[in-house]
Design a protein around this motif. Structure first.
Motif, mmCIF file in Angstrom:
data_model
loop_
_atom_site.group_PDB
_atom_site.id
_atom_site.type_symbol
_atom_site.label_atom_id
_atom_site.label_comp_id
_atom_site.label_asym_id
_atom_site.label_seq_id
_atom_site.Cartn_x
_atom_site.Cartn_y
_atom_site.Cartn_z
ATOM 1 N N ASP A 78 0.850 -1.191 0.000
ATOM 2 C CA ASP A 78 0.000 0.000 0.000
ATOM 3 C C ASP A 78 0.882 1.236 0.000
ATOM 4 N N ILE A 79 0.237 2.391 0.000
ATOM 5 C CA ILE A 79 0.947 3.666 0.005
ATOM 6 C C ILE A 79 0.241 4.584 0.989
ATOM 7 N N ASN A 80 1.012 5.387 1.724
ATOM 8 C CA ASN A 80 0.385 6.245 2.740
ATOM 9 C C ASN A 80 0.205 7.667 2.221
ATOM 10 N N MET A 98 -3.513 18.872 -8.770
ATOM 11 C CA MET A 98 -2.929 20.217 -8.834
ATOM 12 C C MET A 98 -1.425 20.178 -8.574
ATOM 13 N N PHE A 99 -0.954 19.068 -7.967
ATOM 14 C CA PHE A 99 0.427 19.025 -7.499
ATOM 15 C C PHE A 99 1.120 17.729 -7.925
ATOM 16 N N PRO A 100 1.336 17.534 -9.240
ATOM 17 C CA PRO A 100 2.008 16.323 -9.707
ATOM 18 C C PRO A 100 3.365 16.115 -9.025
ATOM 19 N N TYR A 101 3.694 14.866 -8.799
ATOM 20 C CA TYR A 101 4.941 14.406 -8.176
ATOM 21 C C TYR A 101 5.022 14.683 -6.683
ATOM 22 N N THR A 102 3.945 15.208 -6.091
ATOM 23 C CA THR A 102 3.865 15.350 -4.648
ATOM 24 C C THR A 102 2.750 14.445 -4.133
ATOM 25 N N SER A 103 2.609 14.373 -2.808
ATOM 26 C CA SER A 103 1.547 13.548 -2.221
ATOM 27 C C SER A 103 0.233 14.308 -2.088
ATOM 28 N N HIS A 104 0.215 15.587 -2.473
ATOM 29 C CA HIS A 104 -0.968 16.427 -2.262
ATOM 30 C C HIS A 104 -1.983 16.276 -3.394
ATOM 31 N N VAL A 105 -3.253 16.462 -3.039
ATOM 32 C CA VAL A 105 -4.332 16.386 -4.029
ATOM 33 C C VAL A 105 -5.405 17.410 -3.669
ATOM 34 N N GLY A 150 10.022 6.087 -0.011
ATOM 35 C CA GLY A 150 10.680 5.726 -1.266
ATOM 36 C C GLY A 150 10.263 4.390 -1.841
ATOM 37 N N ALA A 151 9.393 3.653 -1.120
ATOM 38 C CA ALA A 151 8.919 2.365 -1.632
ATOM 39 C C ALA A 151 7.587 2.533 -2.346
ATOM 40 N N VAL A 152 7.285 1.582 -3.223
ATOM 41 C CA VAL A 152 6.086 1.630 -4.053
ATOM 42 C C VAL A 152 5.341 0.304 -3.915
ATOM 43 N N PRO A 153 3.997 0.324 -3.883
ATOM 44 C CA PRO A 153 3.265 -0.940 -3.872
ATOM 45 C C PRO A 153 3.711 -1.860 -5.010
ATOM 46 N N GLY A 154 4.010 -3.090 -4.665
ATOM 47 C CA GLY A 154 4.537 -4.046 -5.632
ATOM 48 C C GLY A 154 6.022 -4.289 -5.469
ATOM 49 N N ASP A 155 6.723 -3.393 -4.770
ATOM 50 C CA ASP A 155 8.138 -3.618 -4.475
ATOM 51 C C ASP A 155 8.307 -4.773 -3.496
ATOM 52 N N VAL A 156 9.332 -5.580 -3.704
ATOM 53 C CA VAL A 156 9.846 -6.477 -2.673
ATOM 54 C C VAL A 156 11.195 -5.900 -2.282
ATOM 55 N N ALA A 157 11.340 -5.534 -1.002
ATOM 56 C CA ALA A 157 12.481 -4.711 -0.614
ATOM 57 C C ALA A 157 13.170 -5.218 0.638
ATOM 58 N N TYR A 200 -3.448 6.566 -6.600
ATOM 59 C CA TYR A 200 -3.304 6.577 -5.143
ATOM 60 C C TYR A 200 -3.874 7.856 -4.545
ATOM 61 N N LYS A 201 -3.915 8.944 -5.299
ATOM 62 C CA LYS A 201 -4.554 10.161 -4.791
ATOM 63 C C LYS A 201 -6.076 9.976 -4.714
ATOM 64 N N GLN A 202 -6.625 9.297 -5.703
ATOM 65 C CA GLN A 202 -8.049 8.949 -5.648
ATOM 66 C C GLN A 202 -8.339 8.079 -4.433
ATOM 67 N N LYS A 203 -7.498 7.086 -4.190
ATOM 68 C CA LYS A 203 -7.664 6.185 -3.049
ATOM 69 C C LYS A 203 -7.508 6.935 -1.728
#
Length: 446
Positions: free
Chosen positions: A13-15, A428-435, A33-40, A93-96
């Motif tokens: 998931d992503i927070n 409104m804010f691509p590449y950030t966590s804001h929506v 820095g991790a993304v859903p689907g990563d095995v890390a 993920y912003k929609q979620k």
């Protein structure tokens, strides 16, 4: 989990901050820095009662949603936390994020959150940049703060900032160095140069450059003016005098060294005068998209009296005035109200009134058919929402930059007789966590 130990985890998931979330033996593990689907492979750097925080050491298997960051400073700069995520997945993920907040905080079940509206070209979109200026080991650093710190990452160019800014930053850096201007130190409150603030117009070739100083005068100010004049499109050069301790960037007092103390820009067909302290959305391209949505869900017929709370310099008010009988914009900042009245005159719009004060005081004196709110990140005060409920407008259009406070306020309105009709996130804010999100609430009739 044990602090300083290493583990292999799968990110599921992503927070809200754009970081990955894994589960290990029932415990949530947050991994920047991790993304859903990563095995890390991660090193645990913090263990709390119900969660842990891990540092990403190595990707055992990379997610299909992972991307190469477009900016060379992405690993250090704290500004764009989602550059390692493909743009299509950022939108999902912003929609979620919006849906999760409305369900978890707002207790609004089975709410439909529409897909996030993408930006066609999601780079170089910001029309405002605020650069802290610091000195480390004798080197002047102008850039942005590293994540969760006040350490400045020295930056020559920003992938989401205006393309003109790199030349301006370079000119400021050389001016400070050549003239041996002292650099501000947060710990001692000594030194002169604190921040660089740049405001750009995307529709006109205009830029306002402001150097924030810890004092009344800038030595060799004319040299600064001459250096900046050599850069095309700079229409105003300002000094802002901030001698206060703390993190507030701009103070009230500003001196104009050269040119104008404002820039002009457009949203759609409307033109706006923007001063240094004025609030103006940082992404005018997507602001037009957002305001068109707000206007559409309001579905004005020309007979309504509309309240625009937190109106700023009148951007939304003037959009609404095109289809309303009358619009009242309310704002607590005097300069913003003055700018709003100027913007109404510039655009020849007469059916709008701007009031200095608190929105709840205005609501008490008049009945409104539609209320539009675009509050700061902290959301609306509960006393204001109570006043709106008592006024009983047929519709409320809520524009939010924070899904959590949006959900809290929507919950209050839902519990007081309003139903959610539409939820539309806008990137409104691509590449950030804001929506940014536009929500239509309608009053239930009994």
């Amino acid at each position: 989990m044990i602090k300083n130990e290493e583990y292999i985890v799968e990110v599921i998931d992503i927070n809200a901050n754009g970081g990955g979330v894994a589960k290990y033996e029932g415990m949530a593990v947050f991994i920047p820095g991790a993304v859903p689907g990563d095995v890390a492979k991660v090193k645990i750097i913090k263990v709390a009662k119900s969660y842990a925080v891990g540092k990403l050491l190595e990707l055992v298997e990379a997610s299909e949603h992972r991307a190469e960051p477009p900016c060379v400073y992405a690993a250090k700069c704290g500004g764009c936390v989602a550059q390692h995520i493909k743009y299509e997945f950022q939108l999902k993920y912003k929609q979620k994020q919006v849906k999760d907040c409305l369900e978890r905080i707002g207790k609004i079940r089975e709410v439909e959150v529409l897909p996030t509206i993408a930006m066609e070209n999601p780079i170089h979109y910001r029309n405002k940049a605020q650069y802290p200026i610091r000195e480390v080991d004798g080197k002047i650093q102008i850039g942005f703060y590293a994540a969760k710190s006040h350490q400045v990452v020295d930056i020559e160019d920003c992938v989401i900032g205006n393309q003109k800014n790199g030349a301006i930053v370079d000119a400021i850096r050389k001016f400070l160095k050549d003239n041996k201007i002292s650099i501000y130190n947060e710990a001692t409150h000594k030194g002169l140069a604190r921040h660089l603030v740049i405001r750009n117009s995307i529709n006109f070739d205009e830029a306002m450059v402001c150097l924030v100083i810890n004092g009344k005068k800038l030595p060799h100010a004319q040299d600064l003016v001459e250096r900046l004049r050599a850069i095309p499109g700079i229409t105003g050069i300002l000094l802002n005098h901030n001698t206060a301790k703390g993190n507030v960037i701009l103070a009230e007092q500003t001196t104009t060294l050269d040119g104008r103390d404002y820039i002009m820009d457009k949203i759609g067909e409307l033109t706006f005068k923007i001063s240094l302290l004025s609030f103006f959305q940082v992404n005018p391209v997507q602001t037009k998209v957002l305001y068109d949505i707000a206007l559409g869900v309001a579905a004005l017929t020309g007979s309504e009296t509309v309240l625009d709370a937190y109106c700023g310099i009148g951007t939304i008010s003037l959009f609404l005035a095109k289809e309303a009988k009358r619009v009242v914009g309310v704002e607590a900042i005097p300069q913003a109200v003055a700018n709003a009245n100027e913007n109404a005159q510039i655009n020849g719009i007469a059916n709008v009134e701007f009031v200095l004060g608190n929105a709840e005081d205005v609501v008490l004196g008049e009945k409104f058919d539609v209320v539009v709110v675009d509050p700061p990140r902290k959301g609306c005060e509960e006393d204001f929402l109570k006043t709106i409920v008592a006024n009983a407008p047929a519709k409320m259009v809520y524009i939010s930059c924070d899904p959590a406070t949006l959900a809290r306020d929507v919950k209050f309105m839902y519990e007081n007789g309003y139903v959610v009709n539409k939820v539309q996130p806008v990137d409104m804010f691509p590449y950030t966590s804001h929506v940014e999100t536009c929500v239509l609430l309608s009053r239930l009739t009994t």
